[in-house]
Design a protein around this motif. Structure first.
Motif, short mmCIF file in Angstrom:
data_model
loop_
_atom_site.label_atom_id
_atom_site.label_comp_id
_atom_site.label_asym_id
_atom_site.label_seq_id
_atom_site.Cartn_x
_atom_site.Cartn_y
_atom_site.Cartn_z
N THR A 108 0.85 -1.19 0.00
CA THR A 108 0.00 0.00 0.00
C THR A 108 0.89 1.24 0.00
O THR A 108 0.38 2.35 0.02
CB THR A 108 -0.93 0.04 1.23
OG1 THR A 108 -0.14 -0.02 2.42
CG2 THR A 108 -1.92 -1.11 1.20
N ASN A 109 2.19 1.05 -0.03
CA ASN A 109 3.15 2.15 -0.03
C ASN A 109 3.17 2.79 -1.42
O ASN A 109 3.52 2.14 -2.40
CB ASN A 109 4.54 1.62 0.33
CG ASN A 109 5.58 2.71 0.40
OD1 ASN A 109 5.42 3.80 -0.14
ND2 ASN A 109 6.66 2.41 1.08
N PRO A 110 2.80 4.08 -1.50
CA PRO A 110 2.75 4.73 -2.82
C PRO A 110 4.07 4.67 -3.59
O PRO A 110 4.06 4.60 -4.80
CB PRO A 110 2.39 6.18 -2.49
CG PRO A 110 1.73 6.12 -1.16
CD PRO A 110 2.37 4.97 -0.43
N ARG A 111 5.18 4.66 -2.89
CA ARG A 111 6.49 4.59 -3.57
C ARG A 111 6.71 3.26 -4.26
O ARG A 111 7.42 3.17 -5.25
CB ARG A 111 7.61 4.81 -2.57
CG ARG A 111 7.63 6.19 -1.99
CD ARG A 111 8.76 6.34 -1.01
NE ARG A 111 8.60 7.55 -0.25
CZ ARG A 111 9.33 7.87 0.79
NH1 ARG A 111 10.27 7.04 1.19
NH2 ARG A 111 9.13 8.99 1.43
N ASP A 112 6.11 2.20 -3.72
CA ASP A 112 6.32 0.86 -4.27
C ASP A 112 5.28 0.46 -5.31
O ASP A 112 5.50 -0.51 -6.04
CB ASP A 112 6.30 -0.17 -3.15
CG ASP A 112 7.44 0.03 -2.16
OD1 ASP A 112 8.47 0.62 -2.55
OD2 ASP A 112 7.29 -0.38 -1.01
N ILE A 113 4.17 1.16 -5.37
CA ILE A 113 3.07 0.74 -6.26
C ILE A 113 3.53 0.66 -7.71
O ILE A 113 3.24 -0.32 -8.40
CB ILE A 113 1.85 1.66 -6.07
CG1 ILE A 113 1.17 1.31 -4.74
CG2 ILE A 113 0.87 1.52 -7.23
CD1 ILE A 113 0.01 2.21 -4.36
N LEU A 114 4.24 1.67 -8.21
CA LEU A 114 4.71 1.63 -9.59
C LEU A 114 5.63 0.44 -9.84
O LEU A 114 5.55 -0.21 -10.88
CB LEU A 114 5.45 2.91 -9.94
CG LEU A 114 4.61 4.04 -10.49
CD1 LEU A 114 5.48 5.27 -10.72
CD2 LEU A 114 3.92 3.65 -11.76
N THR A 115 6.49 0.16 -8.90
CA THR A 115 7.42 -0.96 -9.05
C THR A 115 6.67 -2.28 -9.11
O THR A 115 6.98 -3.14 -9.94
CB THR A 115 8.45 -0.97 -7.90
OG1 THR A 115 9.13 0.28 -7.89
CG2 THR A 115 9.46 -2.09 -8.10
N VAL A 116 5.69 -2.44 -8.25
CA VAL A 116 4.91 -3.68 -8.25
C VAL A 116 4.19 -3.85 -9.58
O VAL A 116 4.23 -4.91 -10.20
CB VAL A 116 3.89 -3.70 -7.08
CG1 VAL A 116 2.96 -4.89 -7.20
CG2 VAL A 116 4.62 -3.72 -5.76
N ILE A 117 3.54 -2.79 -10.05
CA ILE A 117 2.81 -2.87 -11.33
C ILE A 117 3.78 -3.19 -12.47
O ILE A 117 3.50 -4.04 -13.32
CB ILE A 117 2.05 -1.56 -11.59
CG1 ILE A 117 0.90 -1.43 -10.57
CG2 ILE A 117 1.51 -1.52 -13.01
CD1 ILE A 117 0.27 -0.08 -10.54
#
Length: 95
Positions: A18-27
């Motif tokens: 749910t960390n906004p910094r990690d969301i792009l990386t996960v996607i």
């Protein structure tokens, strides 16, 4: 102006965030692995919170009349086709 993130250089690391910094990386990692990701998303027009299963294929930064932002595009079964999602409106992702 549209910028494209090169998905081939990223590696799959996270299963859920749910960390906004990690969301792009996960996607990006799910796009690289051609996996379906479940997102919790706040709709831009209505503010409604929804969950969607999406097979992401592209991340882009767009500028235009409505402002600018990071978007990802993918096949969404709920919409029956390709759909765009404003990354800033993604509350969480999980695989």
């Amino acid at each position: 102006m549209i910028g494209v993130i090169n998905l081939s250089i990223l590696e799959f690391k996270w299963q859920q965030t749910t960390n906004p910094r990690d969301i792009l990386t996960v996607i990006a990692n799910y796009a690289k692995g051609r996996r379906t990701v479940k997102i919790t998303y706040q709709k831009v027009k209505t503010g409604e919170i929804v969950e969607r299963e999406v097979e992401p294929y592209s991340l882009r930064y767009k500028t235009g009349r409505r402002g600018r932002g990071r978007y990802f595009y993918g096949f969404c079964a709920s919409h029956g086709g390709i759909h765009s999602f404003l990354v800033d409106n993604i509350i969480g992702v999980k695989g």
